[in-house]
Design a protein around this motif. Structure first.
Motif, short mmCIF file in Angstrom:
data_model
loop_
_atom_site.label_atom_id
_atom_site.label_comp_id
_atom_site.label_asym_id
_atom_site.label_seq_id
_atom_site.Cartn_x
_atom_site.Cartn_y
_atom_site.Cartn_z
N ILE A 93 7.92 -35.43 1.39
CA ILE A 93 9.32 -35.83 1.57
C ILE A 93 9.50 -37.32 1.24
N LEU A 94 8.64 -38.16 1.79
CA LEU A 94 8.76 -39.60 1.56
C LEU A 94 8.43 -39.98 0.12
N TYR A 95 7.75 -39.10 -0.59
CA TYR A 95 7.45 -39.35 -2.01
C TYR A 95 8.75 -39.53 -2.81
N PHE A 285 13.10 -33.38 0.16
CA PHE A 285 12.57 -34.26 -0.89
C PHE A 285 13.68 -34.61 -1.88
N ILE A 286 14.43 -33.61 -2.32
CA ILE A 286 15.54 -33.84 -3.26
C ILE A 286 16.59 -34.74 -2.61
N GLY A 287 16.88 -34.48 -1.32
CA GLY A 287 17.84 -35.32 -0.60
C GLY A 287 17.40 -36.76 -0.52
N VAL A 288 16.10 -36.99 -0.32
CA VAL A 288 15.57 -38.35 -0.28
C VAL A 288 15.72 -39.03 -1.63
N VAL A 289 15.44 -38.28 -2.70
CA VAL A 289 15.62 -38.84 -4.05
C VAL A 289 17.08 -39.24 -4.27
N ALA A 290 18.00 -38.37 -3.85
CA ALA A 290 19.43 -38.66 -4.00
C ALA A 290 19.80 -39.91 -3.21
N PHE A 291 19.33 -40.01 -1.98
CA PHE A 291 19.61 -41.18 -1.16
C PHE A 291 19.03 -42.44 -1.78
N ASN A 292 17.80 -42.33 -2.28
CA ASN A 292 17.16 -43.50 -2.89
C ASN A 292 17.88 -43.93 -4.16
N SER A 293 18.53 -42.98 -4.83
CA SER A 293 19.26 -43.29 -6.06
C SER A 293 20.48 -44.17 -5.80
N THR A 310 1.90 -43.30 0.97
CA THR A 310 0.54 -43.25 0.44
C THR A 310 -0.47 -43.01 1.55
N ALA A 311 -0.26 -43.66 2.69
CA ALA A 311 -1.16 -43.48 3.83
C ALA A 311 -1.12 -42.04 4.35
N LEU A 312 0.08 -41.48 4.46
CA LEU A 312 0.21 -40.10 4.96
C LEU A 312 -0.44 -39.10 4.01
N LEU A 313 -0.20 -39.26 2.72
CA LEU A 313 -0.80 -38.35 1.75
C LEU A 313 -2.31 -38.52 1.70
N ALA A 314 -2.77 -39.75 1.84
CA ALA A 314 -4.22 -39.98 1.87
C ALA A 314 -4.85 -39.34 3.10
N MET A 315 -4.15 -39.39 4.24
CA MET A 315 -4.66 -38.72 5.44
C MET A 315 -4.74 -37.21 5.23
N ALA A 316 -3.73 -36.65 4.56
CA ALA A 316 -3.74 -35.22 4.28
C ALA A 316 -4.89 -34.85 3.37
N MET A 317 -5.14 -35.66 2.35
CA MET A 317 -6.25 -35.40 1.43
C MET A 317 -7.60 -35.56 2.13
N ALA A 318 -7.69 -36.56 2.99
CA ALA A 318 -8.93 -36.76 3.74
C ALA A 318 -9.21 -35.55 4.63
N ALA A 319 -8.17 -35.06 5.29
CA ALA A 319 -8.32 -33.90 6.16
C ALA A 319 -8.73 -32.66 5.36
N LEU A 320 -8.17 -32.52 4.18
CA LEU A 320 -8.55 -31.41 3.32
C LEU A 320 -10.03 -31.50 2.97
N GLY A 321 -10.47 -32.69 2.61
CA GLY A 321 -11.88 -32.88 2.28
C GLY A 321 -12.80 -32.59 3.45
N LEU A 322 -12.38 -33.00 4.63
CA LEU A 322 -13.19 -32.76 5.83
C LEU A 322 -13.41 -31.28 6.11
N THR A 323 -12.44 -30.46 5.77
CA THR A 323 -12.52 -29.03 6.08
C THR A 323 -12.99 -28.19 4.89
N THR A 324 -13.49 -28.86 3.86
CA THR A 324 -13.98 -28.15 2.67
C THR A 324 -15.50 -28.19 2.62
N HIS A 325 -16.10 -27.05 2.44
CA HIS A 325 -17.56 -26.96 2.35
C HIS A 325 -17.97 -26.80 0.89
N MET A 326 -18.98 -27.55 0.49
CA MET A 326 -19.44 -27.49 -0.89
C MET A 326 -19.88 -26.09 -1.29
N SER A 327 -20.39 -25.35 -0.32
CA SER A 327 -20.82 -23.99 -0.63
C SER A 327 -19.65 -23.14 -1.13
#
Length: 363
Positions: A93-95, A285-293, A310-327
């Motif tokens: 959304i904040l993107y 997300f579309i509403g945020v783009v409109a507001f930012n415009s 960026t921090a929120l998305l990085a936290m989401a990616m970090a969490a995804l990595g934590l729960t992913t097994h190489m196997s």
């Protein structure tokens, strides 16, 4: 009566504390990994090689997830799950604060047409090759197709709630974005030099910048590839990429409708399963783009919001990595990589053809 009200208040406070207290360890862990990834992403070497904070966050998460996280999971699991689900949606959304409708005007109708055709053709090819040729699970093909056709890891993560993909499927899709997007950073400057002789995409850096923005996976990779050619190419590349990113919201809505219709026709699941799972965060997300415009917020505030995003998305990616097994990634085999490789070839060759034809029509 006062005693009853006091007891109710105390009970509500306790429930609130218990609920969010369980999230705190996992949020802190995801936040620490995200912070480290953001700091690494600021290094000049990382930026020149298109290694964004999101890419680094999932890489760090995978390393920790396959080493020490097993011992931390009982305490951190709830917060990590919250990070990769709720914080992800908030991050998408904040993107929208990175985009404006004015961006569309800068690339014109030709740029919009190029982005739309590249997106549709790449995703369609992903579905055909993924499910018919490589016999991958549909969700895996969708996630790889979304990452290749729209905006890399962010598109994969945004598509996951719609398809309800598994963590390993998401990680495999993100990994393909990292591999081929990194190759693109070094390949596109070579293609630019070749194009100076071939004139397939016109001689101007701006024309080639639109080609970069419409075909390279990640925003960070687009910036790195564009800057290696020049600032004029980088500016055009980023604008074209931002318009492509803006297409994420309608893509998610259409995908949700198609998946719901498919379930209804096949009769799989119960009545609820065939209902349209509306990705409300895409509309916001579309509403945020409109507001930012409208440009109502000071530039400094917008910059702060994008840093938070960026921090929120990085936290989401970090969490995804934590729960992913190489196997799980190893079990996925070579087919997802082959699919992503063919899509990469299409983005280069087919994307060049689309850019050439559309530019000629609008000349």
């Amino acid at each position: 009566m006062e005693y009853g009200m006091s007891s109710l208040s105390t009970s509500n406070t306790t429930n609130f504390s218990d609920r969010y207290g369980r999230l705190l360890p996992g949020l802190l862990l995801s936040g620490m990994i995200a912070w480290g990834a953001i700091q690494l992403g600021k290094l000049e070497w990382m930026q020149s090689h298109g290694m964004s904070a999101l890419t680094l966050a999932i890489m760090l998460g995978i390393v920790l997830g396959n080493s020490v996280y097993g011992r931390l999971a009982p305490a951190c699991g709830a917060g990590v799950t919250f990070s990769k689900q709720t914080l992800l949606r908030l991050g998408i959304i904040l993107y929208g604060f990175r985009l404006t409708f004015q961006d569309i005007g800068q690339v014109g109708l030709a740029g919009i047409a190029i982005d739309a055709l590249v997106l549709a053709s790449t995703f369609g090819l992903a579905m055909f090759l993924g499910t018919r040729v490589f016999k991958l699970e549909r969700n895996s093909a969708i996630l790889i197709g979304a990452g290749s056709s729209i905006c890399g890891a962010a598109a994969v993560m945004a598509t996951e709630p719609v398809v309800k993909g598994r963590s390993e499927d998401v990680t495999v899709a993100v990994s393909t974005v990292v591999v081929f997007g990194t190759i693109a950073i070094f390949l596109y400057p070579v293609l630019y030099q070749l194009n100076q002789g071939w004139q397939v995409l016109g001689a101007t850096p701006t024309a080639f910048g639109v080609y970069i923005g419409s075909t390279v996976h990640e925003v960070a990779q687009v910036v790195a590839a564009g800057k290696s050619i020049g600032q004029e190419a980088a500016n055009a590349a980023v604008i074209a990429k931002m318009v492509r990113v803006m297409m994420l919201a309608p893509f998610l809505v259409i995908l949700s409708a198609v998946l719901a219709r498919g379930k209804a026709r096949s009769g799989s699941g119960d009545g609820k399963a065939s209902k349209l799972a509306i990705p409300w965060f895409a509309f916001i997300f579309i509403g945020v783009v409109a507001f930012n415009s409208l440009g109502l917020l000071p530039a400094g505030m917008v910059a702060t919001i994008t840093e938070l995003d960026t921090a929120l998305l990085a936290m989401a990616m970090a969490a995804l990595g934590l729960t992913t097994h190489m196997s799980a990634i190893r079990r996925a085999g070579i087919k997802p990589l082959l699919l992503a490789g063919l899509l990469f070839c299409w983005l280069i060759a087919g994307g060049a053809a689309i850019n050439h034809v559309v530019a000629s029509l609008f000349a």
